[in-house]
Design a protein around this motif. Sequence first.
Motif, PDB file in Angstrom:
ATOM      1  N   ALA A   1       1.305   3.137 -12.583  1.00  0.00           N
ATOM      2  CA  ALA A   1       1.544   2.370 -11.012  1.00  0.00           C
ATOM      3  C   ALA A   1       1.017   1.055 -11.336  1.00  0.00           C
ATOM      4  N   ASP A   2      -0.110   0.947 -11.815  1.00  0.00           N
ATOM      5  CA  ASP A   2      -0.618  -0.730 -11.896  1.00  0.00           C
ATOM      6  C   ASP A   2       0.095  -1.507 -12.564  1.00  0.00           C
TER       7      ASP A   2
ATOM      8  N   PHE B   1       0.817  -1.118   0.111  1.00  0.00           N
ATOM      9  CA  PHE B   1       0.190   0.050  -0.004  1.00  0.00           C
ATOM     10  C   PHE B   1       0.841   1.249  -0.005  1.00  0.00           C
ATOM     11  N   GLU B   2       1.941   1.198   0.700  1.00  0.00           N
ATOM     12  CA  GLU B   2       2.796   2.466   1.073  1.00  0.00           C
ATOM     13  C   GLU B   2       3.484   2.662  -0.541  1.00  0.00           C
ATOM     14  N   LEU B   3       3.917   1.598  -1.227  1.00  0.00           N
ATOM     15  CA  LEU B   3       4.569   1.771  -2.528  1.00  0.00           C
ATOM     16  C   LEU B   3       3.492   2.253  -3.335  1.00  0.00           C
ATOM     17  N   ALA B   4       2.184   1.888  -3.420  1.00  0.00           N
ATOM     18  CA  ALA B   4       1.170   2.126  -4.418  1.00  0.00           C
ATOM     19  C   ALA B   4       1.063   3.628  -4.167  1.00  0.00           C
ATOM     20  N   VAL B   5       0.947   4.117  -3.092  1.00  0.00           N
ATOM     21  CA  VAL B   5       0.831   5.471  -2.409  1.00  0.00           C
ATOM     22  C   VAL B   5       2.161   6.445  -3.114  1.00  0.00           C
ATOM     23  N   PHE B   6       3.073   5.909  -3.024  1.00  0.00           N
ATOM     24  CA  PHE B   6       4.338   6.504  -3.599  1.00  0.00           C
ATOM     25  C   PHE B   6       4.411   6.541  -5.219  1.00  0.00           C
ATOM     26  N   LEU B   7       3.908   5.440  -5.929  1.00  0.00           N
ATOM     27  CA  LEU B   7       3.819   5.454  -7.430  1.00  0.00           C
ATOM     28  C   LEU B   7       2.909   6.460  -7.695  1.00  0.00           C
ATOM     29  N   LEU B   8       1.850   6.604  -7.126  1.00  0.00           N
ATOM     30  CA  LEU B   8       0.610   7.343  -7.575  1.00  0.00           C
ATOM     31  C   LEU B   8       0.925   8.807  -7.425  1.00  0.00           C
ATOM     32  N   LYS B   9       1.806   9.157  -6.668  1.00  0.00           N
ATOM     33  CA  LYS B   9       2.286  10.623  -6.555  1.00  0.00           C
ATOM     34  C   LYS B   9       2.830  11.070  -7.630  1.00  0.00           C
ATOM     35  N   TRP B  10       3.730  10.159  -8.483  1.00  0.00           N
ATOM     36  CA  TRP B  10       4.674  10.367  -9.662  1.00  0.00           C
ATOM     37  C   TRP B  10       4.143  10.025 -10.911  1.00  0.00           C
ATOM     38  N   LEU B  11       3.014   8.945 -10.845  1.00  0.00           N
ATOM     39  CA  LEU B  11       2.906   8.273 -12.245  1.00  0.00           C
ATOM     40  C   LEU B  11       1.452   8.420 -12.264  1.00  0.00           C
ATOM     41  N   PRO B  12       1.200   8.031 -13.647  1.00  0.00           N
ATOM     42  CA  PRO B  12      -0.264   7.945 -13.915  1.00  0.00           C
ATOM     43  C   PRO B  12      -0.830   6.506 -13.308  1.00  0.00           C
TER      44      PRO B  12
END
Length: 382
Positions: free
Chosen positions: A253-254, A238-249
Amino acid sequence: MENLFRLADHEDFFARRCIMVNGPIIVGAGPSGLATAACLRDQGVPFVVLERAECIASLWQKRTYDRLKLHLPKAFCQLPKLPFPEDFPEYPTKRQFIDYLESYAKHFEINPKFNSCVQSARYDETSGFWRVKTVTSTESTRSEVEYICRWLIVATGENAECVVPEIDGLSEFGGEVMHACEYKSGENFRGKKVLVVGCGNSGMEVSLDLCNHNAFPSMVVRSSVHVMPREIFGKSTFELAVFLLKWLPVWLADKLLLMFSWLVLGSIEKYGLKRPSMGPMEMKNVEGKTPVLDIGALDKIKSGRIKEGDFFSKKGFPKQPFPHGWKGNAGLYAVGFTRRGLSGASNDAMRIARDIGNVWKGETKQVQKRTTACHRRCISQF
């Protein structure tokens, strides 16, 4: 104030005790309701919390299995204004989370009115107030109370009611049938064959618990599902997903999350688990469907200790588009319905408290104290 007394024209006004609430009413004393109450307290706004059970967080206290732990790291599950104790583990247990909620309520002096079941809530266009009718029950008494307030906050949660699917022949089934909220432990199922309907986080964890108690579970999956590891390379998924969504569409990220999941879990399709065509984060945003975070059940599926099948019924779950679902019209609010867990409820709570707090502070600066005749059965609540 003149409009308020027009409420007395209704025939049932004097049939029940009437309480005028100087502030909002919060329906529900779970995490969402407690978070909202704490934020309102911080804004200096009085409130009343109504709870139909006799305790806070009744879903957690009465309708969860024994082995339950938070599926997300504690940093993403703590409520506003008060973090978890530092000595709590990264994934607090059910008991630890309940202790945290009880200390949270005590810290912010939140004292819900327990055993108060809301029967109806209606906005009175004439007066501009909400009328909330409740039935309060104890062992020996039953009374009806009507609360009148300007703001109504619904914090009953997404899982307040049990939903049992209609299955042909279920009434003739000779074995035991129970909803997941009644399940506590696999201790009583040793050596028995158990069918678990549903492959969400609860279904996966109940199946794992049954395996650990030497039962023989099979799992029915109604549709495709994203199964992901709880942690990827030592980091919370979940933490990784939050980080990716800050910078990527979202779509990119998916793709990265699914690639990482494949590296950790391998292919899951050959075990009967079909991934949706839509990515996990996109599906969360569009349909509100949460990815399953694996904590060991997948290994049991791979080994054959948990068997799987297909189920074909599928129902939609209506919800307001995120992130605007927290505020309605005429002073109506909803907290904890974002399908983003405790962090979503916390965000809702802060938005609602700020919104009401801004109005409250602006109006209280202009209010002049005055004495107004009031029926003796109408009690002001501060």
